[in-house]
Structure formats: C-alpha cells, structure tokens
Design a protein around this motif. Structure first.
Motif, PDB file in Angstrom:
ATOM      1  N   VAL A 165       0.855  -1.186   0.000  1.00  0.00           N
ATOM      2  CA  VAL A 165       0.000   0.000   0.000  1.00  0.00           C
ATOM      3  C   VAL A 165       0.892   1.237   0.000  1.00  0.00           C
ATOM      4  O   VAL A 165       1.837   1.335   0.797  1.00  0.00           O
ATOM      5  CB  VAL A 165      -0.933   0.021   1.226  1.00  0.00           C
ATOM      6  CG1 VAL A 165      -1.733   1.315   1.270  1.00  0.00           C
ATOM      7  CG2 VAL A 165      -1.864  -1.177   1.218  1.00  0.00           C
ATOM      8  N   PHE A 166       0.581   2.187  -0.882  1.00  0.00           N
ATOM      9  CA  PHE A 166       1.292   3.453  -0.941  1.00  0.00           C
ATOM     10  C   PHE A 166       0.282   4.566  -0.645  1.00  0.00           C
ATOM     11  O   PHE A 166      -0.590   4.848  -1.472  1.00  0.00           O
ATOM     12  CB  PHE A 166       1.929   3.664  -2.316  1.00  0.00           C
ATOM     13  CG  PHE A 166       2.981   2.638  -2.664  1.00  0.00           C
ATOM     14  CD1 PHE A 166       4.317   2.868  -2.400  1.00  0.00           C
ATOM     15  CD2 PHE A 166       2.621   1.427  -3.245  1.00  0.00           C
ATOM     16  CE1 PHE A 166       5.280   1.914  -2.714  1.00  0.00           C
ATOM     17  CE2 PHE A 166       3.570   0.471  -3.564  1.00  0.00           C
ATOM     18  CZ  PHE A 166       4.908   0.718  -3.296  1.00  0.00           C
ATOM     19  N   THR A 175       9.534   8.932  -7.064  1.00  0.00           N
ATOM     20  CA  THR A 175       9.131   7.908  -8.021  1.00  0.00           C
ATOM     21  C   THR A 175       8.672   6.692  -7.218  1.00  0.00           C
ATOM     22  O   THR A 175       9.384   6.222  -6.332  1.00  0.00           O
ATOM     23  CB  THR A 175      10.305   7.521  -8.926  1.00  0.00           C
ATOM     24  OG1 THR A 175      10.693   8.657  -9.699  1.00  0.00           O
ATOM     25  CG2 THR A 175       9.913   6.384  -9.863  1.00  0.00           C
ATOM     26  N   ILE A 176       7.455   6.214  -7.508  1.00  0.00           N
ATOM     27  CA  ILE A 176       6.878   5.114  -6.736  1.00  0.00           C
ATOM     28  C   ILE A 176       6.546   3.962  -7.679  1.00  0.00           C
ATOM     29  O   ILE A 176       5.844   4.147  -8.671  1.00  0.00           O
ATOM     30  CB  ILE A 176       5.616   5.570  -5.987  1.00  0.00           C
ATOM     31  CG1 ILE A 176       5.969   6.707  -5.017  1.00  0.00           C
ATOM     32  CG2 ILE A 176       4.978   4.409  -5.242  1.00  0.00           C
ATOM     33  CD1 ILE A 176       4.763   7.310  -4.315  1.00  0.00           C
ATOM     34  N   SER A 177       7.067   2.778  -7.336  1.00  0.00           N
ATOM     35  CA  SER A 177       6.840   1.593  -8.166  1.00  0.00           C
ATOM     36  C   SER A 177       6.327   0.456  -7.291  1.00  0.00           C
ATOM     37  O   SER A 177       6.943   0.114  -6.278  1.00  0.00           O
ATOM     38  CB  SER A 177       8.139   1.182  -8.855  1.00  0.00           C
ATOM     39  OG  SER A 177       7.976  -0.031  -9.547  1.00  0.00           O
ATOM     40  N   GLY A 178       5.198  -0.133  -7.686  1.00  0.00           N
ATOM     41  CA  GLY A 178       4.650  -1.226  -6.899  1.00  0.00           C
ATOM     42  C   GLY A 178       5.387  -2.530  -7.085  1.00  0.00           C
ATOM     43  O   GLY A 178       5.394  -3.375  -6.203  1.00  0.00           O
ATOM     44  N   PHE A 185      -2.643   2.256  -4.387  1.00  0.00           N
ATOM     45  CA  PHE A 185      -2.090   3.606  -4.351  1.00  0.00           C
ATOM     46  C   PHE A 185      -3.202   4.557  -3.911  1.00  0.00           C
ATOM     47  O   PHE A 185      -4.186   4.737  -4.627  1.00  0.00           O
ATOM     48  CB  PHE A 185      -1.551   4.011  -5.721  1.00  0.00           C
ATOM     49  CG  PHE A 185      -0.398   3.164  -6.194  1.00  0.00           C
ATOM     50  CD1 PHE A 185       0.912   3.584  -6.016  1.00  0.00           C
ATOM     51  CD2 PHE A 185      -0.612   1.927  -6.793  1.00  0.00           C
ATOM     52  CE1 PHE A 185       1.977   2.794  -6.445  1.00  0.00           C
ATOM     53  CE2 PHE A 185       0.436   1.134  -7.225  1.00  0.00           C
ATOM     54  CZ  PHE A 185       1.739   1.572  -7.047  1.00  0.00           C
ATOM     55  N   ASP A 186      -3.055   5.149  -2.726  1.00  0.00           N
ATOM     56  CA  ASP A 186      -4.022   6.108  -2.196  1.00  0.00           C
ATOM     57  C   ASP A 186      -3.381   7.492  -2.202  1.00  0.00           C
ATOM     58  O   ASP A 186      -2.427   7.748  -1.460  1.00  0.00           O
ATOM     59  CB  ASP A 186      -4.431   5.747  -0.760  1.00  0.00           C
ATOM     60  CG  ASP A 186      -5.214   4.452  -0.691  1.00  0.00           C
ATOM     61  OD1 ASP A 186      -5.997   4.198  -1.622  1.00  0.00           O
ATOM     62  OD2 ASP A 186      -5.039   3.702   0.284  1.00  0.00           O
ATOM     63  N   VAL A 187      -3.901   8.370  -3.028  1.00  0.00           N
ATOM     64  CA  VAL A 187      -3.363   9.724  -3.154  1.00  0.00           C
ATOM     65  C   VAL A 187      -4.388  10.696  -2.562  1.00  0.00           C
ATOM     66  O   VAL A 187      -5.544  10.748  -3.012  1.00  0.00           O
ATOM     67  CB  VAL A 187      -3.060  10.092  -4.607  1.00  0.00           C
ATOM     68  CG1 VAL A 187      -2.481  11.498  -4.716  1.00  0.00           C
ATOM     69  CG2 VAL A 187      -2.080   9.080  -5.207  1.00  0.00           C
ATOM     70  N   ALA A 188      -3.986  11.431  -1.539  1.00  0.00           N
ATOM     71  CA  ALA A 188      -4.903  12.354  -0.856  1.00  0.00           C
ATOM     72  C   ALA A 188      -5.296  13.513  -1.756  1.00  0.00           C
ATOM     73  O   ALA A 188      -4.620  13.824  -2.747  1.00  0.00           O
ATOM     74  CB  ALA A 188      -4.246  12.870   0.421  1.00  0.00           C
TER      75      ALA A 188
END
Length: 195
Positions: A165-166, A175-178, A185-188
């Motif tokens: 979980v990101f 840079t985000i890689s699963g 991916f939860d982006v506020a």
C-alpha cells in the motif's frame, strides 16, 4: 574510534561507551550478525577480515560499501561516499547513505531510520506486504510486520512481491513503483505526485 586500512586482519571489541569502526577507502562489506550481542559481526576488505563486537556505529569510505544488517545495531550505519547497499534485516538505529546513489533493501519487521542523503536513493520493500506512507516531499514511513522504518531524502520507493500500500499524503517528487503483487495507491486530495 577504530580506523582501518585495507586488507587488515584483526579483532575489535568496543566495550563500554559509544564505539565506532571506520572502514578503508576501498570497497568494504560490513556484516552485523548479533552472534555476540548487538553490534557484533565482521568486516571484509580485500584480503582482510576484522571481527568486531559491542560497536554502536559502522562507517564506510568513498568506495561502494555493503552493509548486511542481520543483527541489531543501536547506532548508525553510514555509507559516507559511493553507491552503497544496505540490506536491512534487523533493527538499526540509523542507516545513512551519505553521498552517492544508495540502495536500502528492507527485510520483514524491521525498526529503523533511513536517511538517503545526497544522490538518487531507493528504498525497497521485502516480499512481505508493506505500507508506505508519504508525509513529506521525500519522507515518510514504511511499516511491515508490526514495525516501522522512518525515511527522509529518499527519491524512489519500490514495493516487493507482496500486496503493498502506498498512501501519498503530501506532495512529492518521489518515483513510486509497486513491482509485484496487487498494490494499492491512495493519493490524498490536493496532493501533487510528480514522480
């Protein structure tokens, strides 16, 4: 403080106080095993091997150093210069990359603080499900197995083969890689993720 040249064979015991071991300017591998308590293990450099115990701090040099943190280290593992590798499988006070493009590989259930330092630094999760929470531009936490790693000055977050979980709660150039797994991916709201 213990300062080592290359290809040295020795035994170092820190005893009481805060004790530090400094590697040579050439590539060095530090392995913390914890076999003789926290801060114990070995250092290899060229043809030399140093056995150490009761140390709090380990510091590399300008070359590419490897820190195999398989036992507890209460102080700091500091790469100093070079593109260093930190294999973090036990609790560590602080892992500090310093200059260079450093790689931090997290094991399961590790408590530590990671400071990437200068360069393009990467924090990679283990194969167990990990929750990354981004709280600042290049900062946040990585939680796994009931323990947490706080990180700063990291440029890339990489999941493992688990279901990671990101949670991106702050604007960030990361840079985000699963990688593997079924990741979330939860982006506020009102957050910019430019990585």
């Amino acid at each position: 403080r213990f300062d080592l040249a290359g290809a040295v064979n020795a035994t170092v015991a820190g005893d009481a106080g805060t004790d530090s071991l400094f590697g040579a300017a050439t590539a060095t591998t530090f392995t913390v095993t914890g076999a003789s308590g926290a801060g114990s293990g070995s250092l290899t450099n060229a043809a030399g091997t140093v056995q150490f115990s009761t140390l709090e701090n380990l510091t590399g040099g300008a070359a590419v150093d490897t820190f195999n943190l398989n036992g507890n280290l209460t102080g700091t593992a500091d790469g100093l210069g070079g593109n260093d590798v930190f294999n973090m499988n036990a609790d560590t006070g602080t892992a500090n990359g310093g200059a260079g493009d450093d790689q931090f590989n997290l094991g399961a259930a590790v408590a530590a603080t990671v400071a990437g330092g200068d360069g393009a630094d990467t924090l990679t999760a283990s194969s167990s499900a990990t929750t990354f929470t981004v709280t600042g531009a290049n900062a946040g936490t990585a939680a796994n197995g009931g323990k947490s790693v706080g990180f700063t000055t990291i440029e890339t977050l990489a999941g493992g083969s688990g279901n990671d979980v990101f949670a991106v709660n702050a604007s960030t150039p990361l840079t985000i890689s699963g990688n593997g797994g079924s990741d979330t991916f939860d982006v506020a709201n009102n957050v910019t993720a430019s990585g």
